[in-house]
Enzyme design. Structure first.
Site, PDB file in Angstrom:
ATOM      1  N   CYS A  34       0.824  -1.212   0.000  1.00 36.35           N
ATOM      2  CA  CYS A  34       0.000   0.000   0.000  1.00 36.35           C
ATOM      3  C   CYS A  34       0.857   1.261   0.000  1.00 36.35           C
ATOM      4  O   CYS A  34       0.374   2.337  -0.315  1.00 36.35           O
ATOM      5  CB  CYS A  34      -0.969  -0.024   1.176  1.00 36.35           C
ATOM      6  SG  CYS A  34      -0.174  -0.339   2.725  1.00 36.35           S
ATOM      7  N   ARG A  46       4.144   1.363  -1.467  1.00 35.64           N
ATOM      8  CA  ARG A  46       5.181   1.428  -2.507  1.00 35.64           C
ATOM      9  C   ARG A  46       4.888   0.487  -3.666  1.00 35.64           C
ATOM     10  O   ARG A  46       4.232  -0.544  -3.497  1.00 35.64           O
ATOM     11  CB  ARG A  46       6.567   1.124  -1.921  1.00 35.64           C
ATOM     12  CG  ARG A  46       6.764  -0.309  -1.444  1.00 35.64           C
ATOM     13  CD  ARG A  46       8.124  -0.512  -0.824  1.00 35.64           C
ATOM     14  NE  ARG A  46       8.228   0.236   0.427  1.00 35.64           N
ATOM     15  CZ  ARG A  46       9.090   1.227   0.626  1.00 35.64           C
ATOM     16  NH1 ARG A  46       9.917   1.584  -0.344  1.00 35.64           N
ATOM     17  NH2 ARG A  46       9.119   1.854   1.774  1.00 35.64           N
ATOM     18  N   GLU A  57       8.296  -1.556  11.259  1.00 37.94           N
ATOM     19  CA  GLU A  57       7.162  -2.500  11.154  1.00 37.94           C
ATOM     20  C   GLU A  57       7.649  -3.800  10.512  1.00 37.94           C
ATOM     21  O   GLU A  57       8.583  -3.795   9.690  1.00 37.94           O
ATOM     22  CB  GLU A  57       6.014  -1.875  10.352  1.00 37.94           C
ATOM     23  CG  GLU A  57       6.409  -1.394   8.969  1.00 37.94           C
ATOM     24  CD  GLU A  57       5.675  -2.112   7.869  1.00 37.94           C
ATOM     25  OE1 GLU A  57       5.075  -3.150   8.171  1.00 37.94           O
ATOM     26  OE2 GLU A  57       5.723  -1.643   6.726  1.00 37.94           O
ATOM     27  N   GLN A  89       5.991  -9.173   3.114  1.00 36.23           N
ATOM     28  CA  GLN A  89       5.534  -8.706   1.794  1.00 36.23           C
ATOM     29  C   GLN A  89       6.660  -8.827   0.765  1.00 36.23           C
ATOM     30  O   GLN A  89       6.435  -9.276  -0.365  1.00 36.23           O
ATOM     31  CB  GLN A  89       5.070  -7.249   1.898  1.00 36.23           C
ATOM     32  CG  GLN A  89       3.755  -7.110   2.652  1.00 36.23           C
ATOM     33  CD  GLN A  89       3.418  -5.673   2.984  1.00 36.23           C
ATOM     34  OE1 GLN A  89       4.296  -4.855   3.251  1.00 36.23           O
ATOM     35  NE2 GLN A  89       2.138  -5.347   2.995  1.00 36.23           N
ATOM     36  N   GLY A 119     -19.434  -0.652  24.980  1.00 34.91           N
ATOM     37  CA  GLY A 119     -19.571   0.300  23.878  1.00 34.91           C
ATOM     38  C   GLY A 119     -19.007  -0.304  22.605  1.00 34.91           C
ATOM     39  O   GLY A 119     -18.349  -1.356  22.639  1.00 34.91           O
TER      40      GLY A 119
END
Lengths: 352, 287
Positions: free
Chosen positions: A55, A57, A118, A124, A193
């Protein structure tokens, strides 16, 4: 052959120079990659290639016969994939030879990522490499460079703190929960919630082993929808206070303007917990948990500010480790580069 | 360096424990895991050096070296490292080895710093071996081993307090991320406490055989302190079992208990005039 090594290159665009709107127009789906690789293989003079599409490069790594073949790649790649060549040229970068390798290891180690350190990027890149190798796009030069590049990236990660400490709200919550309970498989989670941040936190807990998630919300429909996402149970909003002692981790993110969990209701539930700690994560603004709850014995309360501060500290720590990681990667890149050049030289001498 | 001198070996072990601890802390603060095999190897080498030192001292004293303050503390540190080496596979607590090396270094340095702590009692005229009865020797070694377990309990409690105070102060660092969770630490502390109590109980049972045979041979302070330490740890375990004390207070109580046990050591190991000799009744039988 030594001349051929002058034509190792990477051509692409990334979040550094291309804004999101531009990157969106250059997105390649996973299904498009085999076709893109086949197109690259058809370029005359391009011996080996790999396409990396994430997403953030889009990059083409290549090993060409000569400089001319290398310059043809960008144009051909845009034409084949229906990209705007002018826009591509405006935002693209190109690295050659040693810089290519340095760029590759930097990307693989997560140094070039939007979120420094990361770890997803390594998988990837490995997937992109596996695809290219299976398609026969890579050969002896790129195979050697990439495989050794993966080791270099791993070394940079393990020898420095660039990947240490989580930087997202959800993962920081999980880290804290693990510091209190250890393995989360036996911890019971209550979600009060149906706020988006709380959902992310619950997802992070689920991905790290939490198996028992219960949702309670003023809106029964929202609670049911959220619970079905996690395969969890729904607890009536009017009942949850009486069941509070059964839960170890309570994530609250209601839109209520009033305090939901006050000191009295928490302390009333503590005696039946038989010494087990209670972790309250208050992700609501305004807060759902009264500040006085924090002073209760064996109760840990973290609000959005506390979690954001920890995430920022972790990010800062990662940034401090970048220089050290770069140093390791540069050293490793040089060593790989010299090794590949030496091999090419030996081959070219042997062939003459 | 005189390698025939036990203190040389004990100093070497202390320095190695300290180096292991400091390098591990630096590594952990940087967010990097200390290689488990390296930590184990360093602790094992430290343990070997300490064993060698105590063995040489044993050759001098012709008995288990428990005759002065230095020897007793060294023996506790030795049995505490041994306990860690044995049970590290059961608990699998991150950084436990690191903290073990830290406490082993502290105990070793405390025992070695003052030479006055280490009088050469075996050179005194009329020296008698501390243990001439194998049952008493068994009693003492089991008791010392239980102190080793309690020392490990202290380490686990200290780890608990570090993690707990970081959580309470809402602090997160590479070091605290490496530490085990407070729940794991409390569970480990509970098991260690029970183990220690069982060993101490066994030691007292073995010792009581000797005491009942010759009540005059046991000093009252020794008996009182031994029973007090045993009751202290047993009470602590019962309070924790019934959830009357838990979490931070439990960890603090474990630290205090060990401190009191250490302070009372001189009384527990104190030798009454005739204690070292064989009980008269048994002596007569033997004759």
């Amino acid at each position: 052959m030594s001349e051929a090594l002058q034509s190792l290159f990477v051509l692409g665009l990334s979040h550094h120079k291309a804004p999101l709107a531009v990157r969106e127009s250059f997105a390649l789906k996973n299904g498009d990659l085999p076709k893109a690789l086949r197109n690259l293989q058809s370029i005359n003079g391009l011996l080996e290639s790999m396409v990396l599409s994430t997403c953030n490069r889009l990059e083409v790594y290549g090993f060409a016969k000569d400089r001319d073949s290398m310059t043809r790649v960008g144009r051909h790649f845009c034409e084949a994939n229906h990209f705007d060549p002018v826009l591509f040229e405006k935002h693209a970068y190109i690295h050659t030879n040693l810089s290519t390798l340095q760029h590759f290891v930097g990307v693989t180690a997560g140094l070039d990522s939007q979120m420094v350190g990361e770890t997803d990027i390594l998988n990837q890149v490995k997937s992109a490499y596996d695809l290219a190798r299976t398609a026969g796009s890579t050969g002896p030069v790129l195979n050697r460079l990439f495989e050794r590049g993966f080791h270099a990236a791993k070394k940079a990660r393990t020898s420095t703190g660039i990947s240490k400490g989580n930087v997202s709200v959800g993962n920081v919550c999980v880290d804290l929960a693990e510091r209190i309970f250890g393995k989360l498989s036996r911890s019971r989670v209550l979600l009060i919630g149906s706020g988006e941040v709380a959902e992310l936190a619950a997802q992070a807990l689920l991905s790290r082993g939490a198996a028992d998630i219960t949702v309670t919300s003023r809106s029964q429909d929202n609670a049911l929808a959220l619970a079905s996402n996690f395969g969890g149970a729904v607890l009536g909003y009017s009942d949850f206070l009486s069941h509070l002692s059964k839960f170890d981790i309570v994530i609250s993110s209601t839109a209520s303007k009033e305090i939901i969990l006050n000191r009295e209701c928490i302390s009333g539930n503590l005696s039946s917990r038989r010494g087990r700690p209670l972790f309250l994560i208050d992700l609501a603004v305004p807060r759902d948990v009264a500040p006085e709850v924090d002073s209760l014995y064996n109760v840990f309360v973290y609000n959005l500010d506390d979690i954001a501060r920890i995430a920022n500290e972790n990010l800062e720590h990662r940034r401090q480790e970048i220089e050290q990681a770069k140093l390791i990667l540069d050293r490793q890149s040089w060593s790989i580069w010299l090794d590949v050049r030496r091999r090419c030289l030996i081959k070219s001498i042997a062939s003459t | 360096m005189d390698f025939s001198e036990p203190r040389t070996w004990l100093w070497s072990a202390a320095i190695l424990y300290l180096v292991t601890f400091l390098s591990g802390v630096i590594q952990a603060r940087r967010g990097l895991a200390y290689p488990a095999f390296l930590l184990l190897a360093l602790l094992a080498v430290g343990y070997f050096l300490q064993t060698r030192g105590l063995y040489l001292r044993g050759l001098s004293t012709h008995a288990c070296p428990l005759g002065n303050g230095m020897e007793r503390i060294q023996f506790i540190a030795w049995s505490f490292v041994l306990t860690y080496l044995i049970i590290r596979l059961i608990f699998k607590l991150q950084l436990l080895g690191l903290f073990t090396s830290g406490l082993a270094a502290v105990l070793s340095f405390i025992s070695l710093f003052s030479k006055g702590f280490d009088p050469h009692y075996w050179n005194e005229p009329g020296y008698q071996k501390l243990f001439q009865n194998p049952w008493i020797e068994l009693h003492a070694s089991v008791a010392i081993f239980s102190y080793g377990v309690f020392a490990l309990l202290t380490v686990v409690s200290a780890m608990y307090l570090v993690q707990h105070s970081a959580l309470s102060a809402k602090k997160s660092s590479a070091f605290t991320n490496f530490l085990p969770s407070i729940s794991q630490l409390e569970m480990a502390a509970d098991k260690l406490l029970l183990t220690g109590v069982l060993f101490l109980t066994s030691s007292i049972l073995v010792g009581s055989i000797h005491w009942f045979q010759d009540l005059n041979n046991v000093s009252f302070p020794k008996l009182f302190v031994t029973i007090a330490v045993w009751l202290l740890y047993l009470g602590l375990w019962l309070l924790h079992l019934t959830h009357r004390i838990f979490a931070r207070k439990f960890a603090i109580a474990c630290l205090w208990a060990f401190f009191l046990a250490m302070v009372s050591m001189s009384t527990v190991s104190g030798k009454k005039e005739t204690e070292a000799t064989f009980p008269q009744s048994l002596e007569n039988q033997r004759l």
